[in-house]
Motif scaffolding. Structure first.
Motif, mmCIF file in Angstrom:
data_model
loop_
_atom_site.group_PDB
_atom_site.id
_atom_site.type_symbol
_atom_site.label_atom_id
_atom_site.label_comp_id
_atom_site.label_asym_id
_atom_site.label_seq_id
_atom_site.Cartn_x
_atom_site.Cartn_y
_atom_site.Cartn_z
ATOM 1 N N GLN A 98 0.839 -1.205 0.000
ATOM 2 C CA GLN A 98 0.000 0.000 0.000
ATOM 3 C C GLN A 98 0.877 1.260 0.000
ATOM 4 O O GLN A 98 0.574 2.234 -0.679
ATOM 5 N N THR A 99 1.980 1.222 0.720
ATOM 6 C CA THR A 99 2.917 2.355 0.756
ATOM 7 C C THR A 99 3.502 2.594 -0.641
ATOM 8 O O THR A 99 3.577 3.729 -1.124
ATOM 9 N N PHE A 100 3.873 1.475 -1.290
ATOM 10 C CA PHE A 100 4.447 1.561 -2.635
ATOM 11 C C PHE A 100 3.483 2.258 -3.594
ATOM 12 O O PHE A 100 3.857 3.195 -4.314
ATOM 13 N N TYR A 101 2.211 1.818 -3.584
ATOM 14 C CA TYR A 101 1.240 2.409 -4.518
ATOM 15 C C TYR A 101 0.896 3.854 -4.156
ATOM 16 O O TYR A 101 0.656 4.677 -5.033
ATOM 17 N N ALA A 102 0.876 4.155 -2.871
ATOM 18 C CA ALA A 102 0.608 5.545 -2.467
ATOM 19 C C ALA A 102 1.702 6.460 -3.023
ATOM 20 O O ALA A 102 1.425 7.537 -3.557
ATOM 21 N N ARG A 103 2.960 6.001 -2.912
ATOM 22 C CA ARG A 103 4.074 6.821 -3.415
ATOM 23 C C ARG A 103 3.986 6.962 -4.929
ATOM 24 O O ARG A 103 4.195 8.039 -5.484
ATOM 25 N N LEU A 104 3.656 5.833 -5.587
ATOM 26 C CA LEU A 104 3.535 5.841 -7.045
ATOM 27 C C LEU A 104 2.465 6.847 -7.489
ATOM 28 O O LEU A 104 2.636 7.573 -8.462
ATOM 29 N N LYS A 105 1.356 6.875 -6.749
ATOM 30 C CA LYS A 105 0.255 7.774 -7.112
ATOM 31 C C LYS A 105 0.411 9.158 -6.485
ATOM 32 O O LYS A 105 -0.477 9.989 -6.607
ATOM 33 N N ARG A 106 1.510 9.361 -5.771
ATOM 34 C CA ARG A 106 1.771 10.642 -5.094
ATOM 35 C C ARG A 106 0.620 11.055 -4.182
ATOM 36 O O ARG A 106 0.129 12.184 -4.224
ATOM 37 N N GLU A 107 0.165 10.102 -3.392
ATOM 38 C CA GLU A 107 -0.901 10.357 -2.420
ATOM 39 C C GLU A 107 -0.333 10.124 -1.018
ATOM 40 O O GLU A 107 0.642 9.370 -0.863
#
Ligand code: ATP
Length: 232
Positions: A98-107
């Protein structure tokens, strides 16, 4: 009021394959709609066009008032998508994923991590994804799709292969999101008692929309018995 999703006379041909043959419907904010159809009915093709991944051969698609295939489509971040076969790196924990995708989406990472509680994975957040059941992976996929709190959620066969209890849990989560105003379109091969909870049902067959309405309306049209288990 402008529709959240507007589909008008949409046709999609892949060379000689007529995947979508003139489909129209509008979805409003907070609607939860089941898109039902056999393999090859055109459900995924429709979702890909809503995501702007492919363009219709003819017809109009607007998501949050914009053309999703346009380069300047600004609503992309307000769209969440759960593909049919969601895959994660098995070596990462739910939390790390979840951390990885949040960073990817800049959220914001903290908000993304809070979504793990919403989908019922709070206690399992530190476990590696390879210890997750299929239902847990689906819910992790949903948590990922929810990063940035999108106004539109497209879920491609989210409950296929889940046992009845997990299907209930999954639906409880998305029904709550719809009640909060998210527009949810979820596809499925069959109309079971779970898809009935969607309220509105669109049935597709070989690229055509063959029915669209509330269950009551569809039952009246088809004179179906009160408890229905229709395989389309
Ligand atoms: P499923 O339940 O299998 O996901 P579906 O209702 O989502 O089915 P689509 O995947 O949209 O259906 O497929 C509709 C038709 O378009 C099928 O005949 C399929 O073989 C064809 N099709 C889909 N994608 C492509 C592609 N990239 N190139 C050629 N034909 C395609």
């Amino acid at each position: 009021m402008t529709a959240t999703i507007h589909i008008a006379d949409v046709i999609k041909h892949y060379n000689k394959v007529e995947a979508v043959r003139g489909v129209s419907f509008d979805l409003a904010a907070g609607e939860m709609v089941a898109l039902i159809g056999h393999n090859g009915a055109g459900k995924t093709t429709l979702m890909k066009m809503m995501l702007g991944l492919i363009r219709p051969t003819r017809g109009t698609i607007a998501v949050l008032g914009e053309n999703p295939a346009a380069g300047e489509f600004s609503s992309r971040r307000q769209l969440g998508y759960l593909p049919e076969n969601v895959a994660f790196d098995a070596a990462l924990s739910g939390r790390e994923t979840q951390t990885f995708y949040a960073r990817l989406k800049r959220e914001p990472v903290q908000e993304a991590l809070a979504l793990l509680d919403i989908v019922g994975l709070g206690d399992a957040a530190k476990r590696r994804v390879n210890t997750y059941s299929k239902g847990m992976r689906q819910r992790l996929g949903l948590a990922q799709a929810l990063i940035g709190r999108p106004r539109v959620l497209l879920l491609d066969e989210p409950t296929t292969g889940l046992d009845p209890e997990l299907r209930q849990t999954f639906y409880d989560v998305i029904q709550k999101l719809a009640a909060e105003g998210t527009t949810v379109l979820l596809s499925s091969h069959a109309l079971t008692e779970l898809e009935e909870r969607a309220g509105r049902v669109i049935i597709m067959n070989r690229g055509l929309k063959v029915a669209d309405g509330t269950l009551e309306e569809l039952r009246r049209l088809a004179r179906l018995p009160t408890r229905i288990r229709v395989k389309v």
